[in-house]
Enzyme design. Structure first.
Site, PDB file in Angstrom:
ATOM      1  N   VAL A  10      -0.316  -1.774   1.433  1.00 26.16           N
ATOM      2  CA  VAL A  10       0.863  -2.184   2.190  1.00 26.16           C
ATOM      3  C   VAL A  10       1.929  -1.119   1.995  1.00 26.16           C
ATOM      4  O   VAL A  10       2.017  -0.488   0.942  1.00 26.16           O
ATOM      5  CB  VAL A  10       1.380  -3.564   1.740  1.00 26.16           C
ATOM      6  CG1 VAL A  10       0.439  -4.664   2.187  1.00 26.16           C
ATOM      7  CG2 VAL A  10       1.577  -3.630   0.229  1.00 26.16           C
ATOM      8  N   SER A  11       2.748  -0.915   3.020  1.00 23.25           N
ATOM      9  CA  SER A  11       3.689   0.198   3.016  1.00 23.25           C
ATOM     10  C   SER A  11       4.873  -0.010   2.093  1.00 23.25           C
ATOM     11  O   SER A  11       5.453   0.947   1.576  1.00 23.25           O
ATOM     12  CB  SER A  11       4.186   0.465   4.442  1.00 23.25           C
ATOM     13  OG  SER A  11       3.108   0.748   5.299  1.00 23.25           O
ATOM     14  N   THR A  12       5.283  -1.250   1.887  1.00 20.96           N
ATOM     15  CA  THR A  12       6.420  -1.529   1.008  1.00 20.96           C
ATOM     16  C   THR A  12       6.014  -2.571  -0.027  1.00 20.96           C
ATOM     17  O   THR A  12       5.069  -3.336   0.173  1.00 20.96           O
ATOM     18  CB  THR A  12       7.623  -2.070   1.805  1.00 20.96           C
ATOM     19  OG1 THR A  12       7.299  -3.365   2.340  1.00 20.96           O
ATOM     20  CG2 THR A  12       7.980  -1.130   2.950  1.00 20.96           C
ATOM     21  N   GLN A  15       5.990  -6.290   1.136  1.00 16.73           N
ATOM     22  CA  GLN A  15       4.919  -6.823   1.974  1.00 16.73           C
ATOM     23  C   GLN A  15       3.834  -7.473   1.117  1.00 16.73           C
ATOM     24  O   GLN A  15       3.578  -7.035  -0.002  1.00 16.73           O
ATOM     25  CB  GLN A  15       4.316  -5.710   2.829  1.00 16.73           C
ATOM     26  CG  GLN A  15       5.230  -5.222   3.948  1.00 16.73           C
ATOM     27  CD  GLN A  15       4.583  -4.111   4.750  1.00 16.73           C
ATOM     28  OE1 GLN A  15       4.173  -3.106   4.203  1.00 16.73           O
ATOM     29  NE2 GLN A  15       4.482  -4.307   6.053  1.00 16.73           N
ATOM     30  N   GLY A  37       3.453  -0.159  -1.524  1.00 17.70           N
ATOM     31  CA  GLY A  37       4.536   0.788  -1.281  1.00 17.70           C
ATOM     32  C   GLY A  37       4.147   2.239  -1.378  1.00 17.70           C
ATOM     33  O   GLY A  37       4.970   3.088  -1.704  1.00 17.70           O
TER      34      GLY A  37
END
Length: 203
Positions: A10-12, A15, A37
Site C-alpha cells: 500500500v502506498s501510505t 491505507q 508506505g
C-alpha cells in the site's frame, strides 16, 4: 516442495492492505509479505526484500497487479526475467498475461514484447515532449508552461521598476517568483545603443 507466496503493498501507512492480503490468500498464498508506505519505484523495500529472499525455485509469487512490485516498465521486465532465471513463477490476479513460464521460448517472447512496448512508450513520451516544447517556443514561450508574467503583470512590473522598486518587492506585490519578474524585465530592457565605430568618429 513448492510454495505459493503473496506480496502486497500500500502506498501510505494509513491505507489498509487487508483487501489485498485476502485476495492473495484466496489465490492460495500461504504466506503474504506486506510493505506499508513504500513506493514501487524503490527497489529496496523491507518486506519486498524479505519476500525475494524467501522465494525458492519452483515457488509461485502471487501479486494483485504488477504495479505493486514495479513502478516502471523496465523494473517490471527485469523482475520477470530475474524470477524466471531463479525458476520462480509470477502470477498477477488482474493481469493474466503474466502467468507464464519465462524459462520457455513463449514466456521469453512475451517478456521481449513487453520490453519493446516499454521502449516504444518511452520514445513516444520523449517525442511528445519534444513537440510540445517546440510548439511552446513557436508561441514565444520557453518550456511547456505559459509564463506567469501576463502582459498586465509585465506592464505593472515595468512601471514599478521605473519607479525604483526592487525585483523582490515587485514579485511580492504581483504574487509571483522573483526569477519570473527578472526574466520579464530582461526581455523588455531596451537594447543598448551601439557605440560609434572608429570610422564614424573620424568621418
Amino acid at each position: 516442495m513448492s510454495n505459493v507466496v503473496g506480496y502486497a503493498r500500500v502506498s501510505t501507512r494509513e491505507q489498509n492492505p487487508q483487501a489485498q492480503e485476502a485476495e492473495l490468500r484466496a489465490a492460495g498464498a500461504a504466506r503474504v509479505f506486506v510493505d506499508h508506505g513504500e513506493s514501487s519505484r524503490i527497489a529496496e523495500r523491507p518486506q519486498w526484500g524479505a519476500c525475494l529472499d524467501y522465494l525458492r525455485a519452483g515457488d509461485t509469487l502471487v501479486i494483485r497487479a504488477l504495479d505493486r512490485v514495479a513502478g516502471t516498465e523496465q523494473m517490471a521486465i527485469e523482475l520477470i526475467r530475474d524470477l524466471g532465471r531463479r525458476g520462480i513463477r509470477l502470477r498477477s490476479l488482474t493481469e493474466p498475461f503474466l502467468d507464464v513460464d519465462t524459462s520457455t521460448p513463449m514466456g521469453e517472447a512475451i517478456v521481449g514484447i513487453m520490453a519493446v512496448l516499454a521502449q516504444l512508450r518511452v520514445a513516444t513520451i520523449r517525442e511528445n515532449t519534444r513537440r510540445g516544447l517546440a510548439h511552446a517556443r513557436s508561441q514565444g514561450r520557453v518550456g511547456g508552461r505559459p509564463s506567469v508574467m501576463t502582459p498586465e503583470r509585465t506592464a505593472e512590473a515595468l512601471r514599478m521598476r521605473a519607479d525604483g522598486a526592487s525585483v523582490s518587492h515587485i514579485a511580492k506585490v504581483l504574487g509571483v517568483g522573483s526569477s519570473s519578474v527578472s526574466r520579464a524585465l530582461l526581455r523588455h530592457e531596451p537594447a543598448p545603443e551601439a557605440e560609434p565605430s572608429l570610422q564614424d568618429a573620424t568621418s
